[in-house]
Write a protein that holds these residues in place. Structure first.
Motif, short mmCIF file in Angstrom:
data_model
loop_
_atom_site.label_atom_id
_atom_site.label_comp_id
_atom_site.label_asym_id
_atom_site.label_seq_id
_atom_site.Cartn_x
_atom_site.Cartn_y
_atom_site.Cartn_z
N HIS A 82 0.85 -1.20 0.00
CA HIS A 82 0.00 0.00 0.00
C HIS A 82 0.89 1.25 0.00
O HIS A 82 1.46 1.59 1.03
CB HIS A 82 -0.89 -0.04 1.25
N HIS A 98 1.64 5.38 -1.94
CA HIS A 98 1.09 6.49 -2.74
C HIS A 98 2.20 7.36 -3.32
O HIS A 98 3.34 7.31 -2.86
CB HIS A 98 0.16 7.35 -1.88
N HIS A 107 -4.80 6.37 -5.47
CA HIS A 107 -6.26 6.36 -5.39
C HIS A 107 -6.89 6.36 -6.78
O HIS A 107 -6.70 7.31 -7.55
CB HIS A 107 -6.76 7.57 -4.60
N GLU A 122 -5.83 1.71 -5.37
CA GLU A 122 -6.65 1.77 -4.17
C GLU A 122 -8.00 2.33 -4.58
O GLU A 122 -8.14 3.53 -4.87
CB GLU A 122 -6.02 2.66 -3.09
N ASP A 175 0.74 2.56 3.57
CA ASP A 175 -0.14 3.66 3.15
C ASP A 175 0.67 4.96 3.14
O ASP A 175 0.18 6.02 3.51
CB ASP A 175 -1.33 3.77 4.10
N HIS A 182 2.22 8.29 2.62
CA HIS A 182 1.89 9.51 1.90
C HIS A 182 2.96 10.57 2.07
O HIS A 182 3.02 11.52 1.29
CB HIS A 182 0.57 10.11 2.44
ZN LIG Z 1 -4.02 4.57 0.85
#
Ligand SMILES: [Zn+2]
Length: 480
Positions: free
Chosen positions: A164, A166, A196, A216, A326, A328
């Motif tokens: 996961h 980004h 996303h 995602e 995740d 970012h």
């Molecule tokens: Zn995410």
């Protein structure tokens, strides 16, 4: 051409603005330049379909570099596909996801599409860098045969990865190149690119790190990852699949040619928790049990995910527990009051595989040959000599072994059928168990520090089988 949407002109559900526009292109058009302007707290996405209905560009704000350029022969902007323009009308499908409680009068999306002829394209070519993709989408389909040509690791071992991540092409702070550099620093062998609602159509070269294409799927009803996806999930139904919990749940169904994995992300995390109660648990390949441990809401959400996962496993489902950073933020940045920066590879998910390529990694994840940990901590775990994910016939007595390295002190919790059956404050534990159930049982371990904070967990070794009684996510959520 200019297109605009406001909540008063178009609205298909309380949190989503949606409208497809037809584009009649001039015959001399050989390139398009697209720029999005938004007003208010809204994420704007678009998908651009050519006259044959094939996806030619995907976009999601807010940080994606603009304008997006599409041409006939060369890929200029990531997440686009070069190719003919033809004479049939194109379609620009626009979708805006609003934050709940945003005053509607403050919301507006405007999109400007500029056509370029040959002379104007020549000028563009001189001013823009071009992409050098190692794989590309064609007609909405990934061709994975030429994946990572320089990166062929053929050893049988535990490969370290992250499911996961980004980039700036959705709301991340890192470029794709920076993600590769950081992944290498963290010792990762692979990561899944899961921006996303967009499937990458290209990725920069790496000789060290395998990048698995993914997306995602991001809706007001929760987020899930398609890992190893080869088609845009929006190719057939467009953004309407995000509209309702029923449509979102239905998107878990795969066509025979599709081999990606569906993984529900951070299922109990605040406003991003999973709300599509109609999701059929038999279509869920994995659950992201552990999302970014540095985010303040995640320790509680992770404990809840562990409980739900144990309920599903106890019911006879085989769903693989994975982790996802995740990520970012930039490596030197962290969430307010966080103890550690939010890094790609924290937590890391380890997958046992004969080699490092997409088909093998995906099938091993599906098989549950997986454990997850932080801080370079490694978990050697076996029951009756078998690794996580193995399924053996029912037997009454079993011996099990766990050895944790990379951390000074820890607590090993032995979980059988959802219950903690033994705890040892040691980095090594050898146990013998007698099963109570006479047909189906599973054993896994959770590793914690001496304060109880999570360090890692393994997937189970299974003995026997059980026909699950729970079918839908809402039934599972009700057991908590
Ligand atoms: Zn995410």
């Amino acid at each position: 051409m200019k297109f605009s949407i406001t909540p008063s002109t178009e609205n298909s559900s309380p949190n989503i603005l949606y409208k497809p526009f037809q584009l009649d292109l001039a015959l001399s058009t050989v390139a398009l330049e697209i720029t999005v302007f938004t007003v208010g707290d809204i994420w704007c996405s678009y998908i651009l379909y050519d006259g044959n209905g094939n996806i030619r560009a995907e976009y999601i704000g807010p940080s994606t570099p603009q304008p997006v350029i599409i041409t006939e022969n060369t890929q200029f902007s990531p997440n686009t596909i070069a190719g003919n323009f033809g004479s049939a009308p194109w379609c620009l499908e626009v979708c805006g996801i609003m934050k709940e409680n945003t005053p509607l009068e403050k919301i507006k999306i405007e999109i400007e599409v500029t056509e370029k002829n040959n002379a104007q394209l020549k000028h563009l070519k001189e001013s823009l860098p071009t992409e050098n993709p190692w794989y590309s989408i064609k007609k909405g389909v990934f061709e994975l045969t030429d994946e990572n040509p320089q990166n062929k690791k053929e050893e049988t071992k535990w490969y370290r990865g992250d499911f996961h991540t980004h980039t700036i092409y959705s709301d991340g702070k890192m470029s794709r190149e920076e993600n590769l550099i950081q992944a290498e620093k963290m010792g990762l062998d692979f990561f899944t690119a899961t921006d996303h609602n967009i499937v990458p159509t290209s990725w920069p070269h790496s000789t060290e790190v395998l990048v698995i294409p993914g997306v995602e799927i991001t809706s007001p009803h929760g987020h899930y990852n398609q890992i190893g996806v080869r088609n845009s999930p929006f190719q057939d139904k467009g953004f309407l699949l995000l509209q309702t919990t029923e449509k979102l749940a239905k998107s878990f169904e795969k066509k025979e040619t599709q081999q990606h994995l569906n993984s529900i992300n951070h299922p109990f995390l605040g406003e991003w928790k999973w709300l599509a109660g109609e999701t059929n648990l038999h279509l869920v390949d994995a659950i992201e049990i552990w999302n970014d441990p540095t985010y303040h809401l995640n320790p509680d959400a992770t404990e809840k995910a562990l409980l739900a996962w144990d309920q599903a496993l106890s019911d006879g489902h085989k769903i693989t527990g994975i982790g996802g950073s995740d990520s970012h933020l930039r490596p030197d940045d962290r969430y307010p009051e966080a103890e550690f920066p939010s890094l790609i590879g924290d937590p890391s998910t380890y997958v046992f595989s004969e080699k490092l390529d997409i088909p093998n990694i995906l099938s091993r994840v599906k098989a549950g040959n997986v454990w997850v940990s932080r801080f370079d901590c490694k978990i050697d775990f076996a029951v009756e000599g078998q690794i996580a994910g193995s399924r053996l016939p029912y037997q009454k007595h079993v011996t099990a072994f766990a050895n944790v390295t990379g951390i000074d002190t820890c607590r090993i919790e032995w979980i059988i059928n959802g219950e903690i059956m033994a705890t040892e404050e040691s980095s090594e534990s050898q146990q013998s168990f007698e099963f109570v159930n006479n047909s189906y049982n599973y054993i896994r371990v959770t590793i914690r520090d001496l304060e109880g904070k999570l360090i890692g967990f393994t997937n189970p070794v299974y003995f026997g089988e059980k026909q699950p009684s729970l079918t839908y996510w809402k039934e599972l959520a009700e057991t908590l």
